[in-house]
Design a protein around this motif. Structure first.
Motif, PDB file in Angstrom:
ATOM      1  N   GLN A   1     -52.290 -30.780  43.188  1.00  0.00           N
ATOM      2  CA  GLN A   1     -51.641 -31.915  42.531  1.00  0.00           C
ATOM      3  C   GLN A   1     -52.557 -33.138  42.523  1.00  0.00           C
ATOM      4  OE1 GLN A   1     -48.032 -31.939  44.871  1.00  0.00           O
ATOM      5  NE2 GLN A   1     -46.873 -30.890  43.270  1.00  0.00           N
ATOM      6  N   ALA A   2     -53.266 -33.354  43.606  1.00  0.00           N
ATOM      7  CA  ALA A   2     -54.216 -34.465  43.671  1.00  0.00           C
ATOM      8  C   ALA A   2     -55.372 -34.240  42.693  1.00  0.00           C
ATOM      9  CB  ALA A   2     -54.747 -34.636  45.094  1.00  0.00           C
ATOM     10  N   PHE A   3     -55.823 -32.999  42.578  1.00  0.00           N
ATOM     11  CA  PHE A   3     -56.868 -32.652  41.609  1.00  0.00           C
ATOM     12  C   PHE A   3     -56.389 -32.969  40.196  1.00  0.00           C
ATOM     13  CE2 PHE A   3     -58.386 -29.435  38.582  1.00  0.00           C
ATOM     14  CZ  PHE A   3     -59.728 -29.771  38.540  1.00  0.00           C
ATOM     15  N   GLU A   4     -55.171 -32.543  39.885  1.00  0.00           N
ATOM     16  CA  GLU A   4     -54.623 -32.778  38.551  1.00  0.00           C
ATOM     17  C   GLU A   4     -54.490 -34.273  38.256  1.00  0.00           C
ATOM     18  OE1 GLU A   4     -50.916 -31.443  35.692  1.00  0.00           O
ATOM     19  OE2 GLU A   4     -50.824 -30.982  37.829  1.00  0.00           O
ATOM     20  N   ALA A   5     -53.998 -35.033  39.220  1.00  0.00           N
ATOM     21  CA  ALA A   5     -53.855 -36.481  39.033  1.00  0.00           C
ATOM     22  C   ALA A   5     -55.218 -37.133  38.809  1.00  0.00           C
ATOM     23  CB  ALA A   5     -53.158 -37.099  40.240  1.00  0.00           C
ATOM     24  N   SER A   6     -56.202 -36.704  39.575  1.00  0.00           N
ATOM     25  CA  SER A   6     -57.544 -37.274  39.451  1.00  0.00           C
ATOM     26  C   SER A   6     -58.168 -36.953  38.099  1.00  0.00           C
ATOM     27  CB  SER A   6     -58.432 -36.761  40.591  1.00  0.00           C
ATOM     28  OG  SER A   6     -59.729 -37.305  40.501  1.00  0.00           O
TER      29      SER A   6
ATOM     30  N   THR B   1     -56.617 -36.013  35.331  1.00  0.00           N
ATOM     31  CA  THR B   1     -55.832 -36.628  34.257  1.00  0.00           C
ATOM     32  C   THR B   1     -56.223 -38.092  34.096  1.00  0.00           C
ATOM     33  OG1 THR B   1     -53.980 -35.114  34.586  1.00  0.00           O
ATOM     34  CG2 THR B   1     -53.483 -37.200  33.488  1.00  0.00           C
ATOM     35  N   HIS B   2     -56.332 -38.798  35.215  1.00  0.00           N
ATOM     36  CA  HIS B   2     -56.743 -40.207  35.146  1.00  0.00           C
ATOM     37  C   HIS B   2     -58.163 -40.322  34.606  1.00  0.00           C
ATOM     38  CE1 HIS B   2     -56.881 -44.463  36.044  1.00  0.00           C
ATOM     39  NE2 HIS B   2     -58.114 -44.235  36.453  1.00  0.00           N
ATOM     40  N   LEU B   3     -59.044 -39.511  35.101  1.00  0.00           N
ATOM     41  CA  LEU B   3     -60.444 -39.555  34.675  1.00  0.00           C
ATOM     42  C   LEU B   3     -60.580 -39.336  33.173  1.00  0.00           C
ATOM     43  CD1 LEU B   3     -63.416 -39.752  35.599  1.00  0.00           C
ATOM     44  CD2 LEU B   3     -63.369 -37.282  35.882  1.00  0.00           C
ATOM     45  N   ASP B   4     -59.800 -38.403  32.628  1.00  0.00           N
ATOM     46  CA  ASP B   4     -59.853 -38.121  31.194  1.00  0.00           C
ATOM     47  C   ASP B   4     -59.453 -39.326  30.347  1.00  0.00           C
ATOM     48  OD1 ASP B   4     -60.689 -35.527  31.663  1.00  0.00           O
ATOM     49  OD2 ASP B   4     -58.708 -34.634  31.339  1.00  0.00           O
ATOM     50  N   ALA B   5     -58.577 -40.176  30.889  1.00  0.00           N
ATOM     51  CA  ALA B   5     -58.046 -41.293  30.117  1.00  0.00           C
ATOM     52  C   ALA B   5     -58.706 -42.633  30.430  1.00  0.00           C
ATOM     53  CB  ALA B   5     -56.544 -41.405  30.372  1.00  0.00           C
ATOM     54  N   CYS B   6     -59.566 -42.682  31.441  1.00  0.00           N
ATOM     55  CA  CYS B   6     -60.102 -43.965  31.903  1.00  0.00           C
ATOM     56  C   CYS B   6     -61.610 -44.055  31.683  1.00  0.00           C
ATOM     57  CB  CYS B   6     -59.769 -44.152  33.385  1.00  0.00           C
ATOM     58  SG  CYS B   6     -60.356 -45.725  34.042  1.00  0.00           S
ATOM     59  N   THR B   7     -62.005 -44.921  30.778  1.00  0.00           N
ATOM     60  CA  THR B   7     -63.424 -45.094  30.471  1.00  0.00           C
ATOM     61  C   THR B   7     -64.222 -45.570  31.682  1.00  0.00           C
ATOM     62  OG1 THR B   7     -62.795 -45.666  28.220  1.00  0.00           O
ATOM     63  CG2 THR B   7     -65.046 -46.160  28.868  1.00  0.00           C
TER      64      THR B   7
ATOM     65  N   GLN C   1     -67.472 -45.509  37.875  1.00  0.00           N
ATOM     66  CA  GLN C   1     -67.088 -46.783  38.475  1.00  0.00           C
ATOM     67  C   GLN C   1     -65.567 -46.819  38.538  1.00  0.00           C
ATOM     68  OE1 GLN C   1     -69.215 -49.169  39.627  1.00  0.00           O
ATOM     69  NE2 GLN C   1     -70.832 -47.728  39.147  1.00  0.00           N
ATOM     70  N   PRO C   2     -64.967 -46.185  39.551  1.00  0.00           N
ATOM     71  CA  PRO C   2     -63.507 -46.100  39.586  1.00  0.00           C
ATOM     72  C   PRO C   2     -62.839 -47.462  39.425  1.00  0.00           C
ATOM     73  CG  PRO C   2     -64.452 -44.766  41.326  1.00  0.00           C
ATOM     74  CD  PRO C   2     -65.579 -45.537  40.714  1.00  0.00           C
ATOM     75  N   CYS C   3     -61.843 -47.480  38.549  1.00  0.00           N
ATOM     76  CA  CYS C   3     -61.084 -48.708  38.328  1.00  0.00           C
ATOM     77  C   CYS C   3     -60.125 -48.927  39.501  1.00  0.00           C
ATOM     78  CB  CYS C   3     -60.306 -48.607  37.013  1.00  0.00           C
ATOM     79  SG  CYS C   3     -58.953 -47.411  37.033  1.00  0.00           S
TER      80      CYS C   3
ATOM     81  N   HIS D   1     -58.518 -40.991  43.089  1.00  0.00           N
ATOM     82  CA  HIS D   1     -59.702 -40.165  43.362  1.00  0.00           C
ATOM     83  C   HIS D   1     -59.915 -40.008  44.872  1.00  0.00           C
ATOM     84  CE1 HIS D   1     -60.305 -40.406  39.131  1.00  0.00           C
ATOM     85  NE2 HIS D   1     -60.719 -41.653  39.133  1.00  0.00           N
ATOM     86  N   ALA D   2     -59.646 -41.050  45.637  1.00  0.00           N
ATOM     87  CA  ALA D   2     -59.785 -40.969  47.102  1.00  0.00           C
ATOM     88  C   ALA D   2     -58.802 -39.960  47.686  1.00  0.00           C
ATOM     89  CB  ALA D   2     -59.574 -42.338  47.727  1.00  0.00           C
ATOM     90  N   GLU D   3     -57.598 -39.932  47.165  1.00  0.00           N
ATOM     91  CA  GLU D   3     -56.587 -38.966  47.620  1.00  0.00           C
ATOM     92  C   GLU D   3     -57.058 -37.538  47.344  1.00  0.00           C
ATOM     93  OE1 GLU D   3     -52.849 -37.481  49.047  1.00  0.00           O
ATOM     94  OE2 GLU D   3     -53.850 -39.388  49.300  1.00  0.00           O
TER      95      GLU D   3
END
Length: 63
Positions: free
Chosen positions: A14-19, A21-27, A33-35, A42-44
């Motif tokens: 689930q943490a992999f999926e969240a990471s 999914t966010h990465l795909d949508a966040c430039t 450079q994590p927002c 990503h830390a989780e």
């Protein structure tokens, strides 16, 4: 697999999926450079990945 092990693996996935999914949508995160929102996501994932890897390694040593 034990229930604890199952739950740990599910949380890791689930943490992999969240990471991802966010990465795909966040430039910003795509530029390594994590927002502000992405950094804890990503830390989780990294923490759960490390915990899972350590568990598997420890189990292999016991075998």
């Amino acid at each position: 697999m034990s229930r604890d092990r199952d739950n740990e693996f599910i949380a890791y996935m689930q943490a992999f999926e969240a990471s991802t999914t966010h990465l795909d949508a966040c430039t910003a995160c795509q530029d390594d450079q994590p927002c502000t929102e992405g950094a804890p996501i990503h830390a989780e994932f990294i923490a759960r990945q490390d915990a899972w890897t350590n568990r598997v390694r420890a189990e292999r040593k016991q075998s």
